[in-house]
Scaffold this motif. Sequence first.
Motif, short mmCIF file in Angstrom:
data_model
loop_
_atom_site.label_atom_id
_atom_site.label_comp_id
_atom_site.label_asym_id
_atom_site.label_seq_id
_atom_site.Cartn_x
_atom_site.Cartn_y
_atom_site.Cartn_z
N MET A 57 0.81 -1.21 0.00
CA MET A 57 0.00 0.00 0.00
C MET A 57 0.84 1.26 0.00
SD MET A 57 -3.01 -1.03 2.69
CE MET A 57 -3.47 0.68 2.86
N GLY A 58 2.16 1.13 0.07
CA GLY A 58 3.02 2.29 0.03
C GLY A 58 3.26 2.95 1.38
N VAL A 59 2.73 2.37 2.46
CA VAL A 59 2.97 2.91 3.81
C VAL A 59 4.15 2.15 4.40
CG1 VAL A 59 1.98 3.38 6.07
CG2 VAL A 59 0.51 3.42 4.05
N ALA A 60 5.32 2.79 4.36
CA ALA A 60 6.54 2.12 4.81
C ALA A 60 6.57 2.01 6.33
CB ALA A 60 7.76 2.89 4.30
N GLY A 61 7.57 1.26 6.84
CA GLY A 61 7.65 1.03 8.28
C GLY A 61 7.77 2.30 9.09
N ILE B 162 -8.96 6.52 4.52
CA ILE B 162 -8.62 6.33 3.10
C ILE B 162 -7.55 5.24 2.95
CG2 ILE B 162 -7.52 7.44 1.11
CD1 ILE B 162 -8.86 10.05 1.99
N ILE B 163 -6.57 5.22 3.86
CA ILE B 163 -5.53 4.20 3.80
C ILE B 163 -6.14 2.80 3.97
CG2 ILE B 163 -3.51 3.26 4.99
CD1 ILE B 163 -2.68 6.13 5.61
N CYS B 164 -7.04 2.68 4.95
CA CYS B 164 -7.69 1.38 5.17
C CYS B 164 -8.56 0.98 3.98
CB CYS B 164 -8.53 1.43 6.45
SG CYS B 164 -7.57 1.57 7.97
N SER B 165 -9.27 1.97 3.42
CA SER B 165 -10.12 1.69 2.26
C SER B 165 -9.29 1.26 1.06
CB SER B 165 -10.96 2.93 1.91
OG SER B 165 -11.79 3.30 2.99
N GLN B 166 -8.11 1.87 0.92
CA GLN B 166 -7.22 1.46 -0.16
C GLN B 166 -6.79 0.01 0.02
OE1 GLN B 166 -6.62 2.99 -2.81
NE2 GLN B 166 -4.94 1.81 -3.70
N GLY B 167 -6.63 -0.41 1.27
CA GLY B 167 -6.30 -1.81 1.54
C GLY B 167 -7.40 -2.74 1.06
N LEU B 168 -8.65 -2.31 1.24
CA LEU B 168 -9.78 -3.11 0.77
C LEU B 168 -9.79 -3.19 -0.76
CD1 LEU B 168 -12.41 -4.66 1.24
CD2 LEU B 168 -13.61 -2.47 1.35
N SER B 169 -9.47 -2.08 -1.43
CA SER B 169 -9.42 -2.07 -2.90
C SER B 169 -8.34 -3.01 -3.41
CB SER B 169 -9.18 -0.65 -3.41
OG SER B 169 -10.26 0.20 -3.11
N ILE B 170 -7.18 -2.97 -2.77
CA ILE B 170 -6.08 -3.85 -3.17
C ILE B 170 -6.49 -5.31 -2.99
CG2 ILE B 170 -3.74 -4.59 -2.58
CD1 ILE B 170 -3.14 -1.67 -1.84
N LEU B 171 -7.13 -5.61 -1.87
CA LEU B 171 -7.58 -6.98 -1.61
C LEU B 171 -8.62 -7.42 -2.65
CD1 LEU B 171 -7.24 -9.30 0.44
CD2 LEU B 171 -9.16 -8.33 1.73
N MET B 172 -9.49 -6.48 -3.03
CA MET B 172 -10.53 -6.78 -4.02
C MET B 172 -9.90 -7.12 -5.37
SD MET B 172 -13.88 -6.74 -3.81
CE MET B 172 -15.11 -7.23 -5.01
N HIS B 173 -8.91 -6.35 -5.78
CA HIS B 173 -8.26 -6.60 -7.06
C HIS B 173 -7.46 -7.91 -7.03
CE1 HIS B 173 -9.35 -2.97 -9.21
NE2 HIS B 173 -9.07 -2.25 -8.14
N LEU C 245 -17.66 0.33 -5.64
CA LEU C 245 -17.72 1.79 -5.64
C LEU C 245 -17.71 2.26 -4.19
CD1 LEU C 245 -20.53 2.30 -8.32
CD2 LEU C 245 -18.06 2.52 -8.68
N MET C 246 -16.87 3.23 -3.89
CA MET C 246 -16.74 3.73 -2.53
C MET C 246 -17.27 5.15 -2.43
SD MET C 246 -13.02 2.38 -1.26
CE MET C 246 -12.76 0.64 -0.85
N PHE C 247 -18.02 5.42 -1.38
CA PHE C 247 -18.53 6.75 -1.08
C PHE C 247 -18.14 7.10 0.36
CE2 PHE C 247 -21.14 4.88 -4.36
CZ PHE C 247 -21.19 5.90 -5.32
#
Length: 346
Positions: free
Chosen positions: A1-5, A50-61, A84-86
């Motif tokens: 996700m691009g969030v480094a240590g 948003i960071i957590c939601s991006q994790g869900l998108s990555i998991l979905m793909h 779709l996210m709102f």
Amino acid sequence: MGVAGAAHSLIMECISTATFSININGSPQGCFRSERGIRQGCPLSPSLFIICSQGLSILMHQFEQQGLYQGYQINRRAPIILHLMFADDLFFLGENTRVNIQNLKKLLKEYAEMSGQLINYDKSAIHFSKEFQALIFLIDKVTSRLPGWRIHFVNSAGRASKMELSKEFGGLGIKNIELMNIALICKLVWIFLENKDAMWVQLMSAKYMNEVSFWLVEKPDKCSATWSSMLEVRSILENKIFWQVNNGNKIDIWNDPWLQPSMDHLIERPTTLPINIHKVSDLMITNSRDWNIPLLTELFPPETVRHITSIFLSNETDSQDTLIWACAPSGKFSTKSCYKLPYLKK
């Protein structure tokens, strides 16, 4: 996700070390740490969400790439939609098969275990349909969230006209609702033309245009009110919107206006056309910032070639094509400049 240590540690430090005091009679009293995460209204909250939601998108793909989940596609030309996210809603779209549903539940469970966000199935809904109109229930949901909204119309046309007059002429300066609505629809068309890679633009294009220019496509017998309204304002926008050529990658030679104001709105397509000549960039010499004169001469009459070669091509390789609104000095569309068009006042 691009969030480094280091970034992860910094975020946790901000959350876990924050202290709070209680305001009593105008002065802070006491000091304690939160045991339930960040407080409501914390500036970090939207970013973390948003960071957590991006994790869900990555998991979905990942599920899609592994063949575990099949998204929804309105036709063969349209992109596949997975979700779709709102702000406070999340919609999953996919084929109505048992495997798809089982894997979706597996995905949600996996996400909940990773993020700590639990799914409230009592407040969730599922809908099955063979048509894309299955999402019509969204309209009811949005409508239910607009309590108390009332629209009061002025009965007297004379009173309405006086209200629309500027204050210096004794009016209230209130804009004409009908003309303002037209201006807003024109803005929607501008967004549609400028953001060709946006999901909703790809869906609308695949559903209604079938690779035909927006400016030439005929209105279908059945279409959404939004699409119908967008087509109706084309006569207002024609010859007022055109593309400024830079690298030519965004501009369709035959379907986009790009030789204005010196030429007609669209270039006429030749009866015989070489393969892979679609974008304006195809008319340039490969790996160069010069026009391909022999190709231009083959495709277009001399006058058109003269107009094309008069377009200056920047040497900056990263320069992007720009959509221009001819009715504003800045070249950017605004509802204000559109509302003031004499054509709208007729």
